[in-house]
Write a protein that holds these residues in place. Structure first.
Motif, mmCIF file in Angstrom:
data_model
loop_
_atom_site.group_PDB
_atom_site.id
_atom_site.type_symbol
_atom_site.label_atom_id
_atom_site.label_comp_id
_atom_site.label_asym_id
_atom_site.label_seq_id
_atom_site.Cartn_x
_atom_site.Cartn_y
_atom_site.Cartn_z
ATOM 1 N N ILE A 1 0.857 -1.188 0.000
ATOM 2 C CA ILE A 1 0.000 0.000 0.000
ATOM 3 C C ILE A 1 0.889 1.234 0.000
ATOM 4 N N VAL B 1 -1.483 1.119 -5.084
ATOM 5 C CA VAL B 1 -1.651 -0.077 -4.248
ATOM 6 C C VAL B 1 -1.425 -1.263 -5.164
ATOM 7 N N SER C 1 -3.642 4.939 -5.803
ATOM 8 C CA SER C 1 -3.796 5.002 -4.357
ATOM 9 C C SER C 1 -4.504 6.282 -3.939
ATOM 10 N N ILE D 1 -7.557 -0.645 -2.200
ATOM 11 C CA ILE D 1 -7.146 -2.040 -1.950
ATOM 12 C C ILE D 1 -8.051 -2.986 -2.735
#
Length: 413
Positions: free
Chosen positions: A12, A17, A39, A57
């Motif tokens: 991350i 990510v 991200s 994510i």
């Protein structure tokens, strides 16, 4: 495909990510799936928006799942940041077997003994890294299994982090309907992939220059001895281009990736590009040399701060070389500029796997290698992959979250 052979790492970062799926077969690792997503919710390596981070994510994991056609339920997560600290500790136990042969249980007990450290209430143990074992006073043992002895000792590096940062990371991953199989210090994982055994022994700086931060890890005598995070990275270069060319940040990032050069003397005057300037609908033409004049000073500053930080950590004259990794070092001209600024031998580490031959994947691939080597017993007992995601995210506020983390790390070796 058996789930026991699958390891999934989650990196991350500030700009991306990345979810990487590795398959372990007879000790060899194959990268079979890679998912990445922009991200959102991360600033300078720290989580600032839980919901946006969860969505990033999910996007990365969905991307990886579509590539391979399997459901991901368990992931190993990388952690880094300026809240990480290292301390050394010693563990001692008596060998329990009647025949005095050192077994798995003795190693487990001595590692648990090394974890007994006085920590402030806001800190938590992340990883335990054995430096060496001692059997009846004999030093320098890397694996004492099967040896005969009465007294087993371990010298280990205890990696600790802020509970808040760990808790937020765990919360984001669990809200994305994933289970955490382990939390790993990124620098340890990157070192596993990027450094040779000799580099770890002789004193080497591993610098991961990402978008929002630069993580420095110093390896000496085969183990990590210091780590630090500087809040400066590729985003600052993009910001400089945006100001210098008076254009949108998004366009500045594209220009940096396509035409960026970290060294003015390597830039081409005949390499031209047009930029739409802010407050205007007229495009203006610039050359790669104009761009390099903006980029070089900022990259020089990053390397200068890196060198100053190594000196501050007390390793100024003990370092025999630098190894660079991370997305920012892809830019042409970075290597000769780094060699000039750092006044040392420098190389760029790139994973040698199809599909991830890029310095920005070093941490993610390193995590898979690290798990395969040091947390193997966790893989063999990993639960089967579920046929589908759970309908609702598990609550991360239930009691005993950190107790579960502690139990997880107790199976470290």
């Amino acid at each position: 495909m058996s789930s026991n052979d699958i390891i999934v790492s989650l990196d991350i970062g500030t700009s991306k990510v990345r979810a990487i799926i590795g398959e372990v077969s007879n000790g060899a690792i194959n990268i079979i799936g890679v998912g990445s997503a922009d991200s959102e919710g991360i600033r300078k390596g720290a989580i600032v928006d839980i919901d946006q981070t969860v969505q990033s994510i999910r996007n990365a994991v969905d991307h990886a799942e579509r590539m391979v056609g399997i459901q991901i339920s368990d992931v190993y997560v990388g952690i880094q940041g300026n809240h990480i600290s290292l301390q050394t500790n010693h563990g001692v136990v008596a060998v329990s077997n009647e025949d005095r042969e050192i077994g798995e249980e003795d190693i487990e007990r001595v590692l648990q003994a090394a974890k007994v450290v006085a920590l402030p209430p806001e800190r938590e143990i992340i990883n335990l890294v054995p430096k060496q074992y001692l059997v009846d006073g004999l030093e320098g043992i890397s694996d004492p299994r099967g040896m005969i002895g009465v007294r087993l000792e371990v010298e280990a590096t205890v990696v600790t982090g802020a509970k808040t940062a760990i808790h937020n990371l765990v919360r984001c991953v669990e809200k994305a309907n994933l289970r955490i199989a382990g939390v790993i210090l990124m620098s340890l994982a990157s070192g596993q992939m990027a450094l040779t055994k000799d580099e770890k022994m002789m004193g080497t700086v591993l610098a991961d220059i990402g978008a929002g931060s630069c993580t420095i890890a110093i390896f000496d005598q085969g183990s990590i001895v210091a780590t630090s995070t500087l809040p400066i990275g590729g985003e600052y270069v993009t910001s400089d281009i945006s100001y210098g060319l008076r254009t949108q940040t998004e366009q500045a990032e594209k220009i940096k990736q396509k035409f960026g050069c970290a060294l003015i003397q390597d830039a081409a005057e005949d390499q031209k590009f047009k930029v739409m300037r802010m407050g205007s609908n007229v495009e203006k033409e610039f050359s790669q040399v104009d761009l390099a004049n903006i980029i070089e000073p900022r990259m020089q500053e990053i390397f200068h701060l890196m060198r100053q930080e190594v000196i501050r950590l007390g390793f100024g004259d003990k370092v025999n070389g630098y190894v660079l990794t991370g997305g920012t070092v892809i830019m042409p001209g970075t290597l000769p500029l780094a060699q000039s600024e750092l006044e040392s031998t420098v190389r760029i580490a790139v994973p040698d796997f199809i599909g991830v031959r890029d310095p920005s994947f070093t941490s993610g691939v390193g995590m898979i290698q690290y798990v395969s080597k040091y947390m193997r017993n966790r893989i063999s007992s990993a639960p089967k992959k579920s046929a589908g995601r759970k309908a609702s995210a598990p609550s991360s506020t239930k009691p005993g979250l950190f107790e579960r983390l502690k139990n997880m790390f107790s199976e470290f070796i």
